[in-house]
Design a protein around this motif. Structure first.
Motif, PDB file in Angstrom:
ATOM      1  N   ALA A 317      27.721  29.014  44.746  1.00  0.00           N
ATOM      2  CA  ALA A 317      27.641  29.334  43.319  1.00  0.00           C
ATOM      3  C   ALA A 317      28.295  30.678  43.026  1.00  0.00           C
ATOM      4  N   GLY A 318      28.115  31.647  43.937  1.00  0.00           N
ATOM      5  CA  GLY A 318      28.772  32.941  43.758  1.00  0.00           C
ATOM      6  C   GLY A 318      30.282  32.828  43.835  1.00  0.00           C
ATOM      7  N   LEU A 319      30.797  31.995  44.763  1.00  0.00           N
ATOM      8  CA  LEU A 319      32.237  31.790  44.852  1.00  0.00           C
ATOM      9  C   LEU A 319      32.799  31.251  43.542  1.00  0.00           C
ATOM     10  N   LEU A 320      32.069  30.324  42.938  1.00  0.00           N
ATOM     11  CA  LEU A 320      32.525  29.732  41.677  1.00  0.00           C
ATOM     12  C   LEU A 320      32.414  30.733  40.531  1.00  0.00           C
ATOM     13  N   GLU A 321      31.303  31.454  40.477  1.00  0.00           N
ATOM     14  CA  GLU A 321      31.061  32.395  39.389  1.00  0.00           C
ATOM     15  C   GLU A 321      32.145  33.462  39.312  1.00  0.00           C
ATOM     16  N   HIS A 322      32.632  33.897  40.457  1.00  0.00           N
ATOM     17  CA  HIS A 322      33.573  35.021  40.465  1.00  0.00           C
ATOM     18  C   HIS A 322      34.995  34.611  40.870  1.00  0.00           C
ATOM     19  N   ALA A 323      35.269  33.309  40.855  1.00  0.00           N
ATOM     20  CA  ALA A 323      36.582  32.831  41.291  1.00  0.00           C
ATOM     21  C   ALA A 323      37.708  33.391  40.436  1.00  0.00           C
ATOM     22  N   ARG A 324      37.507  33.451  39.133  1.00  0.00           N
ATOM     23  CA  ARG A 324      38.568  33.952  38.259  1.00  0.00           C
ATOM     24  C   ARG A 324      38.814  35.448  38.498  1.00  0.00           C
ATOM     25  N   ALA A 325      37.748  36.215  38.607  1.00  0.00           N
ATOM     26  CA  ALA A 325      37.901  37.653  38.827  1.00  0.00           C
ATOM     27  C   ALA A 325      38.544  37.947  40.174  1.00  0.00           C
ATOM     28  N   CYS A 326      38.317  37.073  41.154  1.00  0.00           N
ATOM     29  CA  CYS A 326      38.864  37.286  42.508  1.00  0.00           C
ATOM     30  C   CYS A 326      40.245  36.692  42.691  1.00  0.00           C
ATOM     31  N   SER A 327      40.807  36.077  41.653  1.00  0.00           N
ATOM     32  CA  SER A 327      42.090  35.388  41.806  1.00  0.00           C
ATOM     33  C   SER A 327      43.203  36.319  42.270  1.00  0.00           C
ATOM     34  N   VAL A 328      43.198  37.563  41.804  1.00  0.00           N
ATOM     35  CA  VAL A 328      44.261  38.479  42.201  1.00  0.00           C
ATOM     36  C   VAL A 328      44.168  38.811  43.692  1.00  0.00           C
ATOM     37  N   LEU A 329      43.018  38.584  44.308  1.00  0.00           N
ATOM     38  CA  LEU A 329      42.836  38.823  45.731  1.00  0.00           C
ATOM     39  C   LEU A 329      43.144  37.582  46.556  1.00  0.00           C
ATOM     40  N   THR A 330      42.854  36.409  46.029  1.00  0.00           N
ATOM     41  CA  THR A 330      43.141  35.165  46.747  1.00  0.00           C
ATOM     42  C   THR A 330      44.564  34.682  46.497  1.00  0.00           C
ATOM     43  N   THR A 331      45.127  35.070  45.328  1.00  0.00           N
ATOM     44  CA  THR A 331      46.470  34.646  44.942  1.00  0.00           C
ATOM     45  C   THR A 331      47.181  35.848  44.337  1.00  0.00           C
ATOM     46  N   PRO A 332      47.720  36.745  45.174  1.00  0.00           N
ATOM     47  CA  PRO A 332      48.217  38.030  44.682  1.00  0.00           C
ATOM     48  C   PRO A 332      49.668  38.060  44.249  1.00  0.00           C
ATOM     49  N   THR A 333      50.363  36.910  44.236  1.00  0.00           N
ATOM     50  CA  THR A 333      51.769  36.930  43.827  1.00  0.00           C
ATOM     51  C   THR A 333      51.980  36.126  42.555  1.00  0.00           C
ATOM     52  N   ILE A 334      53.024  36.455  41.840  1.00  0.00           N
ATOM     53  CA  ILE A 334      53.407  35.701  40.641  1.00  0.00           C
ATOM     54  C   ILE A 334      53.673  34.253  41.000  1.00  0.00           C
ATOM     55  N   ASN A 335      54.324  34.040  42.123  1.00  0.00           N
ATOM     56  CA  ASN A 335      54.700  32.702  42.550  1.00  0.00           C
ATOM     57  C   ASN A 335      53.493  31.830  42.862  1.00  0.00           C
ATOM     58  N   GLY A 336      52.414  32.428  43.382  1.00  0.00           N
ATOM     59  CA  GLY A 336      51.269  31.642  43.814  1.00  0.00           C
ATOM     60  C   GLY A 336      50.614  30.841  42.705  1.00  0.00           C
ATOM     61  N   TYR A 337      50.737  31.285  41.477  1.00  0.00           N
ATOM     62  CA  TYR A 337      50.085  30.591  40.357  1.00  0.00           C
ATOM     63  C   TYR A 337      50.831  29.316  39.964  1.00  0.00           C
ATOM     64  N   LYS A 338      52.021  29.118  40.467  1.00  0.00           N
ATOM     65  CA  LYS A 338      52.762  27.881  40.224  1.00  0.00           C
ATOM     66  C   LYS A 338      52.234  26.746  41.099  1.00  0.00           C
ATOM     67  N   ARG A 339      51.295  27.081  41.986  1.00  0.00           N
ATOM     68  CA  ARG A 339      50.693  26.082  42.866  1.00  0.00           C
ATOM     69  C   ARG A 339      49.553  25.328  42.189  1.00  0.00           C
ATOM     70  N   TYR A 340      48.948  25.924  41.175  1.00  0.00           N
ATOM     71  CA  TYR A 340      47.766  25.320  40.555  1.00  0.00           C
ATOM     72  C   TYR A 340      48.183  24.227  39.579  1.00  0.00           C
ATOM     73  N   ARG A 341      48.327  23.020  40.087  1.00  0.00           N
ATOM     74  CA  ARG A 341      48.765  21.886  39.275  1.00  0.00           C
ATOM     75  C   ARG A 341      47.830  20.701  39.517  1.00  0.00           C
ATOM     76  N   PRO A 342      47.601  19.881  38.503  1.00  0.00           N
ATOM     77  CA  PRO A 342      46.756  18.706  38.695  1.00  0.00           C
ATOM     78  C   PRO A 342      47.304  17.782  39.779  1.00  0.00           C
TER      79      PRO A 342
END
Length: 477
Positions: A317-342
């Motif tokens: 539950a903690g992982l889910l609650e703070h997933a957005r705030a931790c995104s810059v740590l789990t996905t720290p590059t501009i390119n990495g956000y192009k991976r999040y696709r349905p």
């Protein structure tokens, strides 16, 4: 003789002192000629110096001087602040960019199998006062592991890391190509891809995979598998579970090993999440994790009714609650956000599910399975492993402390009514800055510092004219 820098500031444990004696003896007995002392910077990229063996003996007592200037760079060494400004990074001790001290960790010492007579050792960055530099990410993870230990738990991580192997056709080494960033190398495919986990596709690049595997094993890393992934030349390596700090140390050396050995054999390896290559498929870093109790039991294992224990459920539950705030740590590059696709095997929103690879957090293991654990599928292969793991511990501890509820599972993760992950690094930086929990755990100086570094990359990206813009507007307007 006056006490050494390390003894004077009590920077080593008894275990590290014992290891230092063994390391010194090993260097002499094996006739090593040089030792690479390495420090993982804010991006998880190794920087350091190569020391002559005789000089290394003194470094084991007093550390090695090292430039704190390395902390002011974004990904491609563009300074994010004026280098000599007062208090430019929110820490007055950084004014003027004084030398710091790399303090080696003797428990990390290895002999590099691909380089004659060469050892390798990881280090932490300290000020001359003995205080650890607050931007030292290995120190940050160690601090979080200490807090978890105070709660009565140890953190265990299993690493699955994807990357691309390509044949190096032209390294692009003219002086005109050597800016920052440099011109990327010209490459070609090494295998056809799109026959997931087939033996023949893996065998097409067996020669270089054999080199990588043999050297990984020779360094004592607990390699489990080498796998053919989806895209052409896309590979994955997986490891048996390791204690938290060792897992992060393994990743930084692994990435450096793969890139160095690939280059030496005429290949280029990249941990870029979504390379701009025809038919490329995104690469990810799936982080398997659990907590153990002092007697070694898996604290996440449930029973015949529930796959997860209450501790595992709260941690998730903690992982889910703070997933957005931790995104810059789990996905720290501009390119990495192009991976999040349905439907891409990467998450695009904050969900969990049992044995479903479309969810952000997958509960891996069945009811009554003693090995049940959590797999976070959000990370990109370029993430700083110390910050990735620290973000999980911080989030999970908060979930346990506040008895957070993860809500219902998402049987269709890409259709679930759930918060979306940040769509860009820019939005991830905003969520990171605004997190009260991360400010409490990391401290304001680190949060402001890391946000500054990442915002600088965003600003440079927004100022650049992309190929897409040129195609979209140049002719029609």
């Amino acid at each position: 003789m006056s006490p050494s820098f390390i003894d004077r500031h009590a920077l080593w444990t008894a275990q590290q002192h014992d290891a230092a004696e063994r390391v010194a003896a090993q260097v002499a007995e094996q006739g090593l000629r040089q030792i690479r002392i390495s420090w993982a910077d804010q991006h998880g990229v190794l920087r350091g110096k190569t020391l002559e063996a005789n000089h290394f003996r003194s470094v084991l007592r007093d550390g090695k001087d090292f430039q704190t200037a390395t902390l002011i760079f974004d990904t491609t060494n563009n300074p994010v602040v004026p280098p000599f400004g007062a208090n430019a990074l929110g820490d007055p001790r950084m004014t003027g960019l004084p030398d710091g001290v790399l303090v080696p960790d003797p428990t990390t010492f290895k002999v590099l199998p691909w380089l004659k007579g060469t050892g390798w050792i990881l280090a932490d960055l300290h000020y001359r006062s003995g205080e650890i530099v607050p931007f030292d990410t290995r120190g940050i993870l160690r601090d979080q592991l200490g807090k978890l230990d105070g709660d009565g738990f140890s953190y265990v991580a299993g690493v699955e890391l994807e990357f691309y192997l390509t044949r190096l056709e032209d390294p692009c080494l003219s002086f005109a190509d050597c800016g920052h960033p440099p011109t990327p190398p010209k490459v070609s495919a090494v295998s056809h891809g799109f026959q997931y986990l087939t033996e023949n596709r893996g065998d097409e690049i067996g020669a270089i995979l054999d080199v990588l595997r043999d050297n990984i094993v020779a360094l004592g890393m607990p390699l489990a598998t080498v796998e053919d992934e989806w895209g052409p030349g896309q590979c994955e390596v997986t490891f048996d579970p390791m204690p938290g700090l060792r897992a992060a140390d393994t990743v930084v050396l692994l990435r450096s090993l793969i890139k160095q050995l690939s280059r030496r054999h005429g290949y280029h390896a990249t941990f870029m999440s979504r390379p701009a290559l025809p038919n490329a498929f995104s690469s990810g870093w799936h982080l398997h994790q659990s907590l153990t109790t002092p007697d070694g039991a898996n604290a996440f294992a449930g029973d015949e009714t529930d796959a997860l224990s209450e501790i595992g459920t709260r941690f998730m539950a903690g992982l889910l609650e703070h997933a957005r705030a931790c995104s810059v740590l789990t996905t720290p590059t501009i390119n990495g956000y192009k991976r999040y696709r349905p439907d891409s095997f990467a998450p695009d929103r904050v969900t969990w599910a049992e044995e479903n690879r479309g969810a952000l957090v997958r509960v891996a293991g069945g009811r009554g399975d003693a090995n049940t654990h959590l797999e976070n599928r959000v990370g990109e292969p370029a993430a700083n492993p110390y910050l990735y793991l620290a973000s999980q511990i911080i989030s999970g501890r908060d979930g346990m402390a506040n008895k957070l509820d993860p809500g219902p599972s998402a049987d269709e993760p890409y259709l679930a009514e759930a918060p979306r992950l940040p769509a860009s690094l820019e939005r991830a930086v905003e969520a990171f800055r605004e997190s009260a929990l991360l400010r409490k755990e990391f401290g304001d100086p680190f949060v402001d510092y890391f946000a500054l570094v990442k915002q600088h990359e965003v600003t440079r990206f927004n100022a650049a004219v992309t190929d897409w813009e040129q195609r979209e507007y140049f002719e029609i307007y």
